[in-house]
Scaffold this active site. Structure first.
Site, mmCIF file in Angstrom:
data_model
loop_
_atom_site.group_PDB
_atom_site.id
_atom_site.type_symbol
_atom_site.label_atom_id
_atom_site.label_comp_id
_atom_site.label_asym_id
_atom_site.label_seq_id
_atom_site.Cartn_x
_atom_site.Cartn_y
_atom_site.Cartn_z
ATOM 1 N N ARG A 1 0.844 -1.191 0.000
ATOM 2 C CA ARG A 1 0.000 0.000 0.000
ATOM 3 C C ARG A 1 0.883 1.247 0.000
ATOM 4 O O ARG A 1 1.977 1.258 0.577
ATOM 5 C CB ARG A 1 -0.858 -0.014 1.261
ATOM 6 C CG ARG A 1 -1.858 1.126 1.421
ATOM 7 C CD ARG A 1 -2.968 1.012 0.447
ATOM 8 N NE ARG A 1 -4.142 1.811 0.854
ATOM 9 C CZ ARG A 1 -4.942 2.415 0.011
ATOM 10 N NH1 ARG A 1 -4.703 2.359 -1.286
ATOM 11 N NH2 ARG A 1 -5.998 3.078 0.438
ATOM 12 N N THR B 1 -9.611 0.747 -9.175
ATOM 13 C CA THR B 1 -8.759 -0.328 -8.728
ATOM 14 C C THR B 1 -8.814 -1.436 -9.762
ATOM 15 O O THR B 1 -9.688 -1.439 -10.609
ATOM 16 C CB THR B 1 -9.286 -0.829 -7.366
ATOM 17 O OG1 THR B 1 -9.423 0.283 -6.488
ATOM 18 C CG2 THR B 1 -8.391 -1.851 -6.719
ATOM 19 N N THR C 1 -4.135 -0.568 -7.081
ATOM 20 C CA THR C 1 -4.973 0.615 -7.240
ATOM 21 C C THR C 1 -4.173 1.882 -7.484
ATOM 22 O O THR C 1 -3.026 2.003 -7.056
ATOM 23 C CB THR C 1 -5.848 0.813 -5.985
ATOM 24 O OG1 THR C 1 -6.731 1.912 -6.191
ATOM 25 C CG2 THR C 1 -5.007 1.064 -4.753
ATOM 26 N N ASN D 1 -6.416 4.409 -6.890
ATOM 27 C CA ASN D 1 -7.559 4.961 -6.181
ATOM 28 C C ASN D 1 -8.630 5.356 -7.190
ATOM 29 O O ASN D 1 -9.398 4.520 -7.623
ATOM 30 C CB ASN D 1 -7.197 6.131 -5.271
ATOM 31 C CG ASN D 1 -8.269 6.379 -4.217
ATOM 32 O OD1 ASN D 1 -9.053 5.473 -3.905
ATOM 33 N ND2 ASN D 1 -8.313 7.568 -3.663
ATOM 34 N N ASP E 1 -7.675 8.562 0.589
ATOM 35 C CA ASP E 1 -8.183 7.464 1.403
ATOM 36 C C ASP E 1 -7.920 7.670 2.890
ATOM 37 O O ASP E 1 -8.425 6.903 3.721
ATOM 38 C CB ASP E 1 -7.581 6.131 0.942
ATOM 39 C CG ASP E 1 -8.453 5.453 -0.109
ATOM 40 O OD1 ASP E 1 -9.519 6.003 -0.435
ATOM 41 O OD2 ASP E 1 -8.079 4.375 -0.603
ATOM 42 N N SER F 1 -7.638 0.973 3.362
ATOM 43 C CA SER F 1 -8.053 0.534 2.025
ATOM 44 C C SER F 1 -9.258 -0.383 2.120
ATOM 45 O O SER F 1 -9.491 -1.017 3.153
ATOM 46 C CB SER F 1 -6.904 -0.221 1.347
ATOM 47 O OG SER F 1 -7.339 -0.805 0.133
ATOM 48 N N SER F 2 -10.006 -0.465 1.029
ATOM 49 C CA SER F 2 -11.113 -1.423 0.928
ATOM 50 C C SER F 2 -10.723 -2.679 0.162
ATOM 51 O O SER F 2 -11.508 -3.632 0.092
ATOM 52 C CB SER F 2 -12.312 -0.771 0.233
ATOM 53 O OG SER F 2 -12.849 0.277 1.001
ATOM 54 N N GLY G 1 -13.441 -1.405 -7.017
ATOM 55 C CA GLY G 1 -14.722 -0.778 -6.714
ATOM 56 C C GLY G 1 -14.765 0.101 -5.485
ATOM 57 O O GLY G 1 -15.846 0.347 -4.951
#
Length: 568
Positions: free
Chosen positions: A107, A380, A398, A400, A422, A451-452, A472
């Site tokens: 990340r 992403t 990603t 973003n 984020d 993050s998702s 997404g």
């Protein structure tokens, strides 16, 4: 399925037996999209056919799933510039044939010069767009460090893995109608947020079949091929990044680049019912908390008896999504900077207490439902690979937003991310995806933003069963959750689970989002229960590989994009 995704046929020039796989003397002009394939030896599914093919070539030449993943990831950085990248970051989840579970965090990080209130004005209000567009929105990229952190699990020479990406960047490839449309939609942003016009700018407009050539990106990829990780974080590429930052008043420095490192973390491993074990990414992936929360909250609720996308099943699943995302806003962030009560958040007693908020007859209200009480001392891309030895890799990367911060590093040819958005720029103020955050996800130098992304692998009776994930934004974890329930609880085929309409609730805003082909009678019943239902465009682009107990490998690519599944 939408026929527009079946408009190309394949034309590749590959030198058999050569050290250069995917050798390319001319631009790749035509190719086709496979949405559902079945085989036994190995599979790759990604957001673009040329990337999936690059990965598959590595499997055919003796590489394993990690080799295929690296080649796919690097090719996506060329052929899928809206989200594939070397200027962003992501997460890797792997289950190796020897039984090891691996999770690697690459990340992005906040630059050393970043500070908590950097996106606020003198009145302490968030400045619209400042964390989303241009140089100041970029976090320190992690993708290249991530690739080299899991290269140790690969088998083939790195020069072979990066070869397809270099050739595609140097010689070019024909873009699809969807890519042309995306590039055209961002022309003004590319002009506004770049100190020098990038190759993505075309005054006459892009159209399907146009050739995208990226010479500067090819040079950057060659430096990575020849110099390894230092070819990106030091030397010429680092100089180009820092000079770009100076021109646009960004924050990334030589020190930020040289000091960046990917981090191998302890996987989030949890069980569902008796036979399933799920491996996914821990924090700073919020999915590592939300996915076990949601699955455990429905585990004893006989979800399978309600049926797929009935009023009862959608109501139950939407409410557990609401509860989980309320906790996300309050408690989740980078565990290297903030103490997160992980064990409590995913524990059965805590989740049982949370489910006391569930009313089977009516929708919850997010202005009433808050995070649980704990007492303690969307752009992403995703891809999956699987090989005949039993290695599985699930990776989500990603920038973003689509095309990140819209800034290309001049001379280096790659887009930078806008992952600083984020972070929680200010407690209680939503980011571009409407997600709320607090102190746990506040900006701090060197910190990784929440993050998702939820790459996942499912074992059935200790054997690989599913490899999956999706892009997404905040819809990622709910899409993974729904896909798993579709297959494991509702008994749906992989194609149905991927392609049937999805829904999403994230606590705030208090809206149940549904795709446009969602069943109308169910929407009407949910509205009567008190839900505010809103139709929206496609949710995610889920990629799934399924491995049967008899060894049959099935790969499915989402109809929602140019996604492609390959196998042999």
């Amino acid at each position: 399925m939408n026929p527009k995704y079946y408009i190309f046929t394949i034309l590749l020039i590959i030198e058999s037996g050569s050290s250069t796989v995917f050798a390319q003397r001319n631009p790749v002009l035509t190719y086709h999209f496979k949405k559902h394939v079945i085989c036994r030896n190995g599979a790759v599914v990604s957001a673009h056919p040329l990337a999936s093919i690059a990965g598959l070539q590595m499997l055919k030449q003796g590489g394993n799933a990690v080799d295929a993943a690296i080649a796919t990831q690097l090719a996506l950085a060329v052929v899928y510039p809206g989200a594939g990248n070397i200027g962003g970051g992501g997460f890797m989840v792997a289950r190796l044939a020897n039984g090891s579970n691996i999770t690697i965090d690459f990340r992005e990080k906040a630059p050393a010069a970043a500070y908590r209130n950097m996106y606020l004005d003198s009145n302490q209000n968030v400045i619209p767009g400042k964390s989303e567009n241009g140089h100041l929105a970029a976090g320190v990229p992690g993708s290249v460090a991530g690739i080299f952190s899991y290269y140790k699990y690969a088998k083939l020479p790195f020069s072979k893995l990066i070869g397809p990406a270099i050739n595609l960047a140097d010689k070019g490839f024909a873009i699809t109608a969807a890519e042309a449309s995306d590039l055209n939609d961002h022309q003004e942003d590319f002009k506004k947020y770049n100190s020098r016009l990038p190759v993505f700018v075309k005054n006459s407009g892009w159209k399907a079949g146009d050739i995208l050539i990226q010479k500067d990106l090819a040079k950057t990829l060659r430096r990575i091929r020849d110099q390894g990780v230092r070819g990106f974080y030091e030397g010429e590429t680092a100089r180009l990044i820092v000079e770009e930052m100076h021109r646009g008043k960004g924050l990334i420095s030589y020190g930020d680049l040289k000091n960046y490192s990917a981090k191998e973390r302890v996987p989030m491993l949890f069980t569902f019912k008796k036979d399933y074990s799920i491996i996914t990414m821990p924090l700073p992936s919020s999915g590592g908390i939300l996915l076990p929360q949601m699955m455990r909250m429905v585990e004893d609720r006989n979800l399978n008896q309600f049926g797929f996308e009935t009023t009862e099943s959608v109501h139950l699943m939407a409410e557990v999504e609401r509860l989980a995302y309320a906790d996300r806003a309050e408690y989740l962030g980078d565990v290297d900077f903030f103490k997160v009560p992980v064990k409590t958040l995913i524990s059965y007693p805590y989740l049982k207490e949370r489910m006391k908020n569930f009313n089977k007859d009516s929708a919850g209200k997010s202005d009433i439902i808050k995070a649980g009480v704990i007492h303690e001392s969307e752009e992403t891309t995703h891809f999956d690979t699987y090989d005949k030895e039993g290695n599985c890799v699930s990776i989500t990367t990603t920038l973003n937003d689509g095309y990140g911060c819209r800034t290309v590093v001049a001379g280096a040819g790659f887009l930078l991310n806008n992952e600083m958005d984020d972070f929680s720029a200010k407690p209680g103020v939503p980011n571009m995806y409407g997600a709320i955050g607090g102190d746990a996800n506040a900006i701090a130098p060197g910190k990784r933003m929440l993050s998702s992304m939820t790459p996942a692998i499912v074992l059935y009776r200790s054997k690989p069963f599913l490899v999956l994930g999706t892009p997404g934004g905040t819809t990622i974890t709910t899409s993974v959750f729904q896909t798993l329930m579709d297959i494991m609880e509702f008994g749906m085929s992989v194609s149905e689970a991927v392609n049937k309409p999805k829904f999403h609730h994230q606590w705030l805003p208090d809206i149940l989002y549904v795709e446009k082909d969602f069943p109308k009678p169910v929407i009407e019943q949910l509205e009567k229960m008190g839900y505010q239902v809103q139709e929206r465009e496609a949710i995610g682009r889920t990629e799934v590989i399924r491995i049967s107990l008899s060894g049959v490998v099935e790969a499915v690519a989402d109809w929602r994009g140019d996604d492609d599944a390959e196998c042999y």
